[in-house]
Design an enzyme around this catalytic site. Structure first.
Site, PDB file in Angstrom:
ATOM      1  N   ILE A  87      38.329  41.988  40.462  1.00  0.00           N
ATOM      2  CA  ILE A  87      37.146  42.749  40.860  1.00  0.00           C
ATOM      3  C   ILE A  87      35.986  42.409  39.929  1.00  0.00           C
ATOM      4  CG2 ILE A  87      36.167  45.038  41.237  1.00  0.00           C
ATOM      5  CD1 ILE A  87      39.042  46.074  41.599  1.00  0.00           C
ATOM      6  N   ASP A 127      27.480  44.353  47.863  1.00  0.00           N
ATOM      7  CA  ASP A 127      26.627  44.502  49.039  1.00  0.00           C
ATOM      8  C   ASP A 127      25.854  43.212  49.285  1.00  0.00           C
ATOM      9  OD1 ASP A 127      24.708  45.272  50.979  1.00  0.00           O
ATOM     10  OD2 ASP A 127      24.594  47.305  50.177  1.00  0.00           O
ATOM     11  N   HIS A 140      28.506  46.597  51.919  1.00  0.00           N
ATOM     12  CA  HIS A 140      27.433  47.462  52.384  1.00  0.00           C
ATOM     13  C   HIS A 140      27.998  48.737  53.014  1.00  0.00           C
ATOM     14  CE1 HIS A 140      23.457  48.616  53.491  1.00  0.00           C
ATOM     15  NE2 HIS A 140      23.756  48.669  54.772  1.00  0.00           N
ATOM     16  N   ASP A 179      35.126  38.073  36.607  1.00  0.00           N
ATOM     17  CA  ASP A 179      36.137  39.122  36.691  1.00  0.00           C
ATOM     18  C   ASP A 179      36.381  39.807  35.350  1.00  0.00           C
ATOM     19  OD1 ASP A 179      38.365  40.698  37.119  1.00  0.00           O
ATOM     20  OD2 ASP A 179      39.728  39.040  37.523  1.00  0.00           O
ATOM     21  N   SER A 224      22.554  53.332  54.120  1.00  0.00           N
ATOM     22  CA  SER A 224      21.662  52.263  54.559  1.00  0.00           C
ATOM     23  C   SER A 224      20.326  52.863  55.012  1.00  0.00           C
ATOM     24  CB  SER A 224      22.336  51.419  55.650  1.00  0.00           C
ATOM     25  OG  SER A 224      21.655  50.200  55.828  1.00  0.00           O
ATOM     26  N   ASP A 267      41.306  41.662  37.016  1.00  0.00           N
ATOM     27  CA  ASP A 267      41.953  42.357  38.128  1.00  0.00           C
ATOM     28  C   ASP A 267      41.424  41.896  39.484  1.00  0.00           C
ATOM     29  OD1 ASP A 267      39.411  43.366  37.931  1.00  0.00           O
ATOM     30  OD2 ASP A 267      39.998  45.474  37.844  1.00  0.00           O
ATOM     31  N   ASP A 301      34.368  42.921  32.472  1.00  0.00           N
ATOM     32  CA  ASP A 301      34.539  44.342  32.185  1.00  0.00           C
ATOM     33  C   ASP A 301      35.736  44.603  31.280  1.00  0.00           C
ATOM     34  OD1 ASP A 301      36.527  43.666  33.928  1.00  0.00           O
ATOM     35  OD2 ASP A 301      36.192  45.308  35.339  1.00  0.00           O
TER      36      ASP A 301
END
Length: 424
Positions: free
Chosen positions: A147, A280, A320, A138, A71, A145, A141
């Site tokens: 993500i 983030d 983050h 999701d 950060s 899953d 990609d």
């Protein structure tokens, strides 16, 4: 500092010349010397002094010096690379707040998106939006899953969130949908001037910090009031493009890390690892890509191979600096700066995996001291994100422009069943 000491390092840190919480900027008002300390000088001065003290205490010359920060700490690392290339042999810059003169005003701007009661998205709907994003993005990609690993490639159809008929509890009005579009759009202002990238789809779990209910976050408004000198009477609804112009002109503390020719750091043998979580919600992920591209524009025409000393990687599903939304449970831990204390006050490295493949600091050391480049890193997450539980998932983190791809064979939660591929 405790984490560094547990690795066996002589370790230093600095308060950069002031004492405050991160969202209280009153210390900066009409304090140009304090701003310079915060911007870069306190870090460099502290490093020089720490080296002298360490050499005196141990009666031996220092062999290697490393930096690890996330950060604002990531910004400080990049600023050290730019201004003082001899300070460190290796630098880890996580989720860097490097473009201070645009990031802090953007923090005000994004608060304005959700400030009008007529178009405001209540915080209770952030999780609803996040669930829809996972549903739509999701599989981008190639693997379902939970993500969101390729948010930039997701073809969003936000209209699916519109309310239908009398059911208005878990959906958006047309006016709220326009607010959502603003959140997912780059900040572009006068004469189509690009100011700052947008939050990525998948970041919704952290929207309560900046998007919230339209209330100005101190990270932004105090920058305008006290760093730019507008005073405590300045309010969020006074924001316009002139604030960006003022911030660019003043750049308080010379803090913005935009000296993109980092060839002196490369020439002295320095190594730089930079990363950013794709979930983030505090610093837009692709601000780091913007930095990487700017460095590329400076160095590639000079014949410098970035991969030989500077590598940037995305961390799918990481928020983050650390953590992951419960809805994703993505692998995020690789012993990055600020990560260990979120799991345990006595932790360093990666339990059961204390090696250069799983630990970014050990990877950096191996690159600097042995010339072994990181190919790739592996991130870990546990069942309940506590190191006492069993490992839940591990995934490779590939260096840009490569991306991790599931081979289609074996357990997708084991890193060995993934590979890094070039995907433009």
């Amino acid at each position: 500092m405790g984490v560094g000491a547990r690795y066996g390092f002589a370790t230093m840190s600095t308060d950069t010349g002031h004492n405050s919480i991160s969202s209280d900027g009153r210390w900066a008002y009409h304090e140009p010397e304090r701003l310079i300390d915060w911007g870069y000088r306190a870090m460099h001065g502290s490093v020089v002094l720490a080296k002298e003290l360490t050499e005196q205490f141990y009666g031996d010359a220092l062999k290697y010096n490393y930096y690890s920060g996330c950060s604002t700490g990531g910004r400080q690392g990049l600023r050290s690379v730019e201004l003082y290339p001899d300070d460190f042999d290796g630098v880890i810059a996580g989720s860097p707040a490097w473009w201070t003169s645009h990031l802090q005003p953007w923090t005000v701007k994004i608060g304005t998106y959700n400030a009008d009661p007529a178009t405001q998205i209540p915080a209770s709907l952030f999780s609803v939006i996040g669930a829809e994003i996972i549903k739509q993005c999701d599989a981008q990609d190639g693997l379902s899953d939970g993500i969101v690993s390729a948010p930039q490639q997701c073809n969003l159809r936000l209209e699916t969130l519109l309310c239908q008929g009398t059911n208005t509890t878990a959906c958006l009005s047309p006016a709220q949908l326009q607010t959502l579009r603003l959140i997912y759009s780059d900040y572009v202002d006068v004469n189509q001037t690009f100011v700052f990238p947008h939050l990525l789809p998948g970041s919704e779990a952290q929207w309560s910090v900046l998007v919230n209910n339209g209330t100005a976050n101190g990270l932004g408004i105090d920058y305008v009031r006290y760093f730019l000198g507008k005073g405590k009477q300045w309010q969020q609804d006074q924001f316009d493009y002139s604030i960006i112009q003022l911030a660019d002109r003043l750049d308080p503390g010379n803090a913005t890390a935009d000296d993109f020719d980092i060839s002196p750091f490369q020439q002295k043998g320095g190594r730089l690892l930079m990363y950013h979580g794709m979930a983030d919600g505090l610093i837009p992920t692709d601000s780091s890509l913007h930095y990487y591209n700017k460095v590329t524009e400076e160095l590639v025409p000079k014949g410098i191979d970035l991969d030989s000393f500077y590598r940037f990687f995305y961390v799918p599903g990481m928020q983050h600096c650390s953590g992951t939304p419960d809805s994703m449970h993505a692998p995020w831990y690789f012993a990055g700066p600020n990560q260990a204390p979120t799991l345990s006050s006595s932790l360093h490295s990666v339990p059961q995996y204390q090696d250069a493949q799983h630990d970014i600091l050990l990877a950096l050391m191996s690159w600097v001291e042995n010339g072994t480049s990181p190919e790739p890193l592996i991130a870990t997450t546990w069942q309940n994100d506590t190191t006492q539980d069993a490992v839940y998932r591990q995934r490779p983190l590939c260096f840009y422009p490569q991306k991790a791809a599931y081979t289609g064979k074996g357990d997708a939660d084991e890193a060995e069943n993934w590979e890094c591929r070039l995907q433009y």
